[in-house]
Design a protein around this motif. Sequence first.
Motif, PDB file in Angstrom:
ATOM      1  N   ASP B 239       0.817  -1.226   0.000  1.00  0.00           N
ATOM      2  CA  ASP B 239       0.000   0.000   0.000  1.00  0.00           C
ATOM      3  C   ASP B 239       0.847   1.270   0.000  1.00  0.00           C
ATOM      4  OD1 ASP B 239       0.954   0.151   2.579  1.00  0.00           O
ATOM      5  OD2 ASP B 239      -0.998   0.047   3.555  1.00  0.00           O
ATOM      6  N   GLY B 240       2.173   1.137   0.032  1.00  0.00           N
ATOM      7  CA  GLY B 240       3.039   2.318  -0.012  1.00  0.00           C
ATOM      8  C   GLY B 240       2.979   3.180   1.234  1.00  0.00           C
ATOM      9  N   ARG B 241       2.409   2.640   2.311  1.00  0.00           N
ATOM     10  CA  ARG B 241       2.334   3.415   3.559  1.00  0.00           C
ATOM     11  C   ARG B 241       3.349   2.875   4.549  1.00  0.00           C
ATOM     12  NH1 ARG B 241      -3.908   3.692   5.293  1.00  0.00           N
ATOM     13  NH2 ARG B 241      -3.304   5.648   6.267  1.00  0.00           N
ATOM     14  N   ARG B 242       3.903   3.795   5.336  1.00  0.00           N
ATOM     15  CA  ARG B 242       4.815   3.374   6.387  1.00  0.00           C
ATOM     16  C   ARG B 242       3.999   3.032   7.640  1.00  0.00           C
ATOM     17  NH1 ARG B 242       8.717   8.387   5.206  1.00  0.00           N
ATOM     18  NH2 ARG B 242       6.896   8.940   3.978  1.00  0.00           N
ATOM     19  N   LEU B 243       4.194   1.837   8.125  1.00  0.00           N
ATOM     20  CA  LEU B 243       3.521   1.376   9.337  1.00  0.00           C
ATOM     21  C   LEU B 243       4.256   1.959  10.538  1.00  0.00           C
ATOM     22  CD1 LEU B 243       1.372  -0.781  10.309  1.00  0.00           C
ATOM     23  CD2 LEU B 243       3.292  -2.368  10.470  1.00  0.00           C
ATOM     24  N   ILE B 244       3.542   2.548  11.468  1.00  0.00           N
ATOM     25  CA  ILE B 244       4.204   3.138  12.636  1.00  0.00           C
ATOM     26  C   ILE B 244       4.520   2.059  13.661  1.00  0.00           C
ATOM     27  CG2 ILE B 244       3.860   4.727  14.574  1.00  0.00           C
ATOM     28  CD1 ILE B 244       2.490   6.638  12.658  1.00  0.00           C
ATOM     29  N   TYR B 245       5.762   2.069  14.140  1.00  0.00           N
ATOM     30  CA  TYR B 245       6.220   1.128  15.182  1.00  0.00           C
ATOM     31  C   TYR B 245       5.225   1.123  16.344  1.00  0.00           C
ATOM     32  CZ  TYR B 245       9.182   0.049  19.341  1.00  0.00           C
ATOM     33  OH  TYR B 245       9.676  -0.428  20.536  1.00  0.00           O
ATOM     34  N   GLY B 246       4.793  -0.074  16.732  1.00  0.00           N
ATOM     35  CA  GLY B 246       3.818  -0.185  17.813  1.00  0.00           C
ATOM     36  C   GLY B 246       4.285   0.491  19.095  1.00  0.00           C
ATOM     37  N   GLY B 269       5.704  -3.150  35.689  1.00  0.00           N
ATOM     38  CA  GLY B 269       5.385  -4.455  35.104  1.00  0.00           C
ATOM     39  C   GLY B 269       4.538  -4.318  33.851  1.00  0.00           C
ATOM     40  N   LEU B 270       4.752  -5.239  32.917  1.00  0.00           N
ATOM     41  CA  LEU B 270       3.959  -5.296  31.684  1.00  0.00           C
ATOM     42  C   LEU B 270       3.269  -6.654  31.678  1.00  0.00           C
ATOM     43  CD1 LEU B 270       3.192  -4.149  28.877  1.00  0.00           C
ATOM     44  CD2 LEU B 270       5.278  -5.199  27.988  1.00  0.00           C
ATOM     45  N   ASN B 271       1.955  -6.654  31.865  1.00  0.00           N
ATOM     46  CA  ASN B 271       1.226  -7.915  31.941  1.00  0.00           C
ATOM     47  C   ASN B 271       0.871  -8.456  30.569  1.00  0.00           C
ATOM     48  OD1 ASN B 271       1.011  -7.920  34.854  1.00  0.00           O
ATOM     49  ND2 ASN B 271      -0.326  -6.138  34.564  1.00  0.00           N
ATOM     50  N   GLY B 272       0.630  -7.570  29.626  1.00  0.00           N
ATOM     51  CA  GLY B 272       0.254  -8.019  28.289  1.00  0.00           C
ATOM     52  C   GLY B 272      -0.017  -6.830  27.407  1.00  0.00           C
ATOM     53  N   GLY B 273      -0.157  -7.095  26.129  1.00  0.00           N
ATOM     54  CA  GLY B 273      -0.427  -5.994  25.218  1.00  0.00           C
ATOM     55  C   GLY B 273      -0.741  -6.502  23.830  1.00  0.00           C
ATOM     56  N   THR B 274      -1.665  -5.813  23.186  1.00  0.00           N
ATOM     57  CA  THR B 274      -2.067  -6.174  21.829  1.00  0.00           C
ATOM     58  C   THR B 274      -2.041  -4.934  20.955  1.00  0.00           C
ATOM     59  OG1 THR B 274      -3.513  -7.908  22.673  1.00  0.00           O
ATOM     60  CG2 THR B 274      -3.947  -7.118  20.425  1.00  0.00           C
ATOM     61  N   HIS B 275      -1.357  -5.051  19.813  1.00  0.00           N
ATOM     62  CA  HIS B 275      -1.424  -3.990  18.798  1.00  0.00           C
ATOM     63  C   HIS B 275      -2.606  -4.330  17.900  1.00  0.00           C
ATOM     64  CE1 HIS B 275       2.327  -2.271  20.144  1.00  0.00           C
ATOM     65  NE2 HIS B 275       2.846  -3.484  20.161  1.00  0.00           N
ATOM     66  N   ALA B 276      -3.758  -3.789  18.228  1.00  0.00           N
ATOM     67  CA  ALA B 276      -5.016  -4.263  17.643  1.00  0.00           C
ATOM     68  C   ALA B 276      -5.200  -3.812  16.202  1.00  0.00           C
ATOM     69  CB  ALA B 276      -6.181  -3.781  18.505  1.00  0.00           C
ATOM     70  N   ASN B 277      -4.786  -2.605  15.902  1.00  0.00           N
ATOM     71  CA  ASN B 277      -4.907  -2.085  14.542  1.00  0.00           C
ATOM     72  C   ASN B 277      -3.713  -1.183  14.260  1.00  0.00           C
ATOM     73  OD1 ASN B 277      -7.600  -2.847  13.244  1.00  0.00           O
ATOM     74  ND2 ASN B 277      -8.263  -2.175  15.277  1.00  0.00           N
ATOM     75  N   TYR B 327     -11.443  -6.478  18.466  1.00  0.00           N
ATOM     76  CA  TYR B 327     -11.174  -5.061  18.695  1.00  0.00           C
ATOM     77  C   TYR B 327     -11.850  -4.215  17.621  1.00  0.00           C
ATOM     78  CZ  TYR B 327      -7.759  -6.077  22.307  1.00  0.00           C
ATOM     79  OH  TYR B 327      -7.150  -6.491  23.483  1.00  0.00           O
ATOM     80  N   LEU B 328     -12.402  -3.108  18.039  1.00  0.00           N
ATOM     81  CA  LEU B 328     -13.010  -2.177  17.083  1.00  0.00           C
ATOM     82  C   LEU B 328     -11.905  -1.548  16.235  1.00  0.00           C
ATOM     83  CD1 LEU B 328     -15.564  -0.677  19.611  1.00  0.00           C
ATOM     84  CD2 LEU B 328     -16.113  -2.070  17.589  1.00  0.00           C
ATOM     85  N   PRO B 329     -12.237  -1.135  15.018  1.00  0.00           N
ATOM     86  CA  PRO B 329     -11.175  -0.677  14.096  1.00  0.00           C
ATOM     87  C   PRO B 329     -10.431   0.571  14.559  1.00  0.00           C
ATOM     88  CG  PRO B 329     -13.367  -0.589  13.057  1.00  0.00           C
ATOM     89  CD  PRO B 329     -13.560  -1.221  14.384  1.00  0.00           C
ATOM     90  N   HIS B 330     -11.017   1.343  15.466  1.00  0.00           N
ATOM     91  CA  HIS B 330     -10.325   2.548  15.921  1.00  0.00           C
ATOM     92  C   HIS B 330      -9.402   2.271  17.120  1.00  0.00           C
ATOM     93  CE1 HIS B 330     -13.974   2.488  18.485  1.00  0.00           C
ATOM     94  NE2 HIS B 330     -13.147   2.933  19.396  1.00  0.00           N
ATOM     95  N   VAL B 331      -9.393   1.051  17.602  1.00  0.00           N
ATOM     96  CA  VAL B 331      -8.516   0.714  18.735  1.00  0.00           C
ATOM     97  C   VAL B 331      -7.174   0.242  18.186  1.00  0.00           C
ATOM     98  CG1 VAL B 331      -8.164  -0.849  20.678  1.00  0.00           C
ATOM     99  CG2 VAL B 331     -10.442   0.128  20.237  1.00  0.00           C
ATOM    100  N   LEU B 335      -3.088  -2.224  26.266  1.00  0.00           N
ATOM    101  CA  LEU B 335      -1.913  -2.565  27.070  1.00  0.00           C
ATOM    102  C   LEU B 335      -2.322  -2.757  28.526  1.00  0.00           C
ATOM    103  CD1 LEU B 335       1.236  -2.540  26.193  1.00  0.00           C
ATOM    104  CD2 LEU B 335       1.338  -0.496  27.613  1.00  0.00           C
ATOM    105  N   ASP B 336      -1.666  -3.684  29.188  1.00  0.00           N
ATOM    106  CA  ASP B 336      -1.974  -4.022  30.584  1.00  0.00           C
ATOM    107  C   ASP B 336      -0.676  -3.922  31.368  1.00  0.00           C
ATOM    108  OD1 ASP B 336      -2.416  -5.411  32.981  1.00  0.00           O
ATOM    109  OD2 ASP B 336      -3.669  -6.946  32.043  1.00  0.00           O
ATOM    110  N   TYR B 337      -0.588  -2.943  32.277  1.00  0.00           N
ATOM    111  CA  TYR B 337       0.687  -2.731  32.969  1.00  0.00           C
ATOM    112  C   TYR B 337       0.476  -2.360  34.429  1.00  0.00           C
ATOM    113  CZ  TYR B 337       0.178   2.416  32.602  1.00  0.00           C
ATOM    114  OH  TYR B 337      -0.259   3.716  32.718  1.00  0.00           O
ATOM    115  N   TRP B 338       1.531  -2.488  35.208  1.00  0.00           N
ATOM    116  CA  TRP B 338       1.547  -2.067  36.609  1.00  0.00           C
ATOM    117  C   TRP B 338       2.347  -0.769  36.732  1.00  0.00           C
ATOM    118  CZ3 TRP B 338      -1.107  -3.752  40.722  1.00  0.00           C
ATOM    119  CH2 TRP B 338      -1.593  -5.075  40.742  1.00  0.00           C
ATOM    120  N   ALA B 339       1.767   0.202  37.423  1.00  0.00           N
ATOM    121  CA  ALA B 339       2.480   1.452  37.683  1.00  0.00           C
ATOM    122  C   ALA B 339       2.611   1.671  39.186  1.00  0.00           C
ATOM    123  CB  ALA B 339       1.736   2.622  37.045  1.00  0.00           C
ATOM    124  N   LEU B 340       3.672   2.353  39.575  1.00  0.00           N
ATOM    125  CA  LEU B 340       3.876   2.710  40.986  1.00  0.00           C
ATOM    126  C   LEU B 340       3.438   4.150  41.199  1.00  0.00           C
ATOM    127  CD1 LEU B 340       7.375   1.062  41.532  1.00  0.00           C
ATOM    128  CD2 LEU B 340       5.089   0.052  41.801  1.00  0.00           C
TER     129      LEU B 340
END
Lengths: 343, 343, 343
Positions: B239-246, B269-277, B327-331, B335-340
């Motif tokens: 498609d000639g488009r540059r995909l942005i690094y997740g 901590g990083l529990n999980g994460g999905t690059h949905a779109n 996942y809806l197309p706009h998502v 990401l699931d993480y632990w913060a202090l």
Amino acid sequence: MAKTNPGRFFEDYTVGETIHHAVPRTVSGGERALYHALYPARHALYSSDEFARSCGLPASPLDDLAAFHVVFGKTVPDISLNALANLGYAEGRWLKPVYPGDTIHSTSEVIGLKQNSNGKSGVVWVRTKGRNQRAEVVLDYVRWVMVRKRDFDAPAPEVVIPDLAPALAASDLTIPDGLNFTNYDFTLAGEAHRWGDYEVGEKIDHVDGVTVEEAEHMMATRLWQNTAKVHFDIGSRPDGRRLIYGGHVISMARTLSFNGLANAQIIAGLNGGTHANPCYSGDTIKAWSEVLDRAETSAPGVGALRLRLVATKGGEAFTLKGEDGKYLPHVMLDLDYWALIPL
Amino acid sequence: MAKTNPGRFFEDYTVGETIHHAVPRTVSGGERALYHALYPARHALYSSDEFARSCGLPASPLDDLAAFHVVFGKTVPDISLNALANLGYAEGRWLKPVYPGDTIHSTSEVIGLKQNSNGKSGVVWVRTKGRNQRAEVVLDYVRWVMVRKRDFDAPAPEVVIPDLAPALAASDLTIPDGLNFTNYDFTLAGEAHRWGDYEVGEKIDHVDGVTVEEAEHMMATRLWQNTAKVHFDIGSRPDGRRLIYGGHVISMARTLSFNGLANAQIIAGLNGGTHANPCYSGDTIKAWSEVLDRAETSAPGVGALRLRLVATKGGEAFTLKGEDGKYLPHVMLDLDYWALIPL
Amino acid sequence: MAKTNPGRFFEDYTVGETIHHAVPRTVSGGERALYHALYPARHALYSSDEFARSCGLPASPLDDLAAFHVVFGKTVPDISLNALANLGYAEGRWLKPVYPGDTIHSTSEVIGLKQNSNGKSGVVWVRTKGRNQRAEVVLDYVRWVMVRKRDFDAPAPEVVIPDLAPALAASDLTIPDGLNFTNYDFTLAGEAHRWGDYEVGEKIDHVDGVTVEEAEHMMATRLWQNTAKVHFDIGSRPDGRRLIYGGHVISMARTLSFNGLANAQIIAGLNGGTHANPCYSGDTIKAWSEVLDRAETSAPGVGALRLRLVATKGGEAFTLKGEDGKYLPHVMLDLDYWALIPL
């Protein structure tokens, strides 16, 4: 309860209160390098530690406008998030250079309030001070902004309009400790013109131009932790355009002014300034200056020039206002400042 | 013999092997300044040495996500150059802050392999560790990617699927040595909300948005020495488009979450994460968060919040998946993480 | 009197004169981080202090091409502001690494002059030297440019054409003090190929490509304080396009050459170079190399490769010139340099 910051509205300000702005910032060589990447910055005192030492300073400071942006950026969430217009600056004084390793934070005292006759907004005057980690004030300036009211029925506050100097006197300026231009190297600085070569009324067309890009102004504005939505989000204004931070135009114009004012090394005072028209990505910024005043100072070899700095996009150099007294549409900035220059 | 790196294919991985990734990197104030220029980063602990010291640290560390990107970027030439998809993250733990002057390198152990039923690709699980110049592990995480086979006839390896925790327990988190939030300055940090002010299930719309540009995401991705062609070369995708690094989306969303989570200073901590779109230049990134869990920690004044961080481009805040569970197309990111955060 | 710099014209140069260029520059980790953000720079010696120490250097220097750009940028206001073309380079030698904290300034000696037959312009040869704060020469190179005459009636100067080496001999190269590749870590460096693995005549397609953007090349060019208008102002050329600084193409091609030449760590000599066709925003830069010569050096474990580096936009790899002997339109750069690589 919403946890996000809605910003303050006109009725949230009280004359005399001091607002402590968040997010102190430690600066490093990284900020200096980025300033050189974002603007055509060439003033030798801010480029070379060796040159700065030859002028009596311990090292090359952060550019005076970078220091201004750091101090200013912190005030945005508290002062101008709901601002309709950034109306002016006065009595700006750089009191201490900022060096890599310094940590800066900002406070603002509300010094004036005046509700507009439409009852929907008002003008807020603040005196902002930036301080380093030793609690020394590095920068002190007044700005005033037009801020929306949240509740149009909120009562108007007592009108307090601060008594601001139309311009600082040269004797009001603070010269950095140790500054000495008697061994100044004009060759390394890039031009031969010294204080005595500039006459009051003289105008200089700085010739060079820069076409600005979205990525650049957003990086600059973020670097100073300025959070105003209009600079970043195409959905935040009806026209879908990102408004460029006025400080980006100031820094671009000042660095362009190197060509003709290379020896006006240090910005010591800000007398006033107007963001006359907006700047957008794709605009080509050019600049011209006018010498407004000259003065000697108490520091060895150091003179002061009061300068008008005008940033334009198109139009003839040296044109400023129309017959109606209003700024011409190609004028983006009209700034009035004091610079220190070798005698 | 071709001297360029073709990347590894699925059949090139063996469970149990450790891959030593190339190009160690010394970080400085330059990386910190660039992080502030590329993202609206405002967490005080990563902005001010003085603030970090008031929290018991020796200086302001490099942002936790910047540390993540440095460690991650090194793995790309060995793990994901021929990846078809970045499938997930688990068990991510930040074990030591990274400070200017530290030199980081990365290794990955292959901990799982499963060929896809089509015989053309397979899933590779790796546990990646980033270490500093003292060989201390600064970051440890698992990710899995779908990788092409070079030779579709290569035999399928034995299936090994690692047993990964769906989420870290708060007791699994490592608190930086010396961290102490009992003298925490909420005013300088930018918000008053502390650990006790957040309830499980609470959702926060972070309000601000950033329209992203090609120059920015390429500079960010290069800064972390991530070499994946799709981010840089318009000829690398049909498609000639540059995909942005997740990771650019992760950092943008996390820094936007300052507005409402300013005190969630440290990612532990990083529990999980999905690059949905996918994300492309011109998209406007916004973010919302949900409080998933809360815990106290052993460090003075330090609590932990488990947070969902969702990055979107358009759509309503707080919408995530459709009735079909997708996942809806706009998502773009979940990401699931632990913060202090201060108690 | 106009105070802005009009640049020098052909008749302003005299053989034998030395021009002291303005605006010395102190470099820091900021310049290094920006170099990594602007280019896909991965050579380990310039990325990691630890790696550099394992090779006998005190720390990781500024990239050799960044040092070149700093030295070169200073010459632009005096040498090439009125240049019609940048014609060539010769006898370039890197004599001392540049480290964070060093302050660089430049001088150029005019070593040749030849007026063109049309009487409107001429060729100026200069030998430029970059020096650090200890007055040590860090870089020495010759370049020649075609410069306009201000006054077409000005008399032609005596023709002086310097006698320049078509290429440096390996014995002319200066090896950084202490450099020792006998403990070189090929794994951390990213490739296994050593000096002995490269044959004269071998060609390497570096595979990767980068589509370039206006914001990036302007930031890079400003960072080196290069003031040539054509890079910044869409009004400066009839076609309204900004011409990308040739050095941006050099750095992009060199960093792309990591993939296949990861161990060609240090640039020690510049034999020549031609900017064959212009580069514009939107072009996708790719690169290929050819091994032109090989030599051992006096330093332990250190060999030298003479390399042709070609930057292209489109076209087949390894194509260079047409049947007419002219560069093909997709060739932007043909550079000839010496690199140091482990034996």
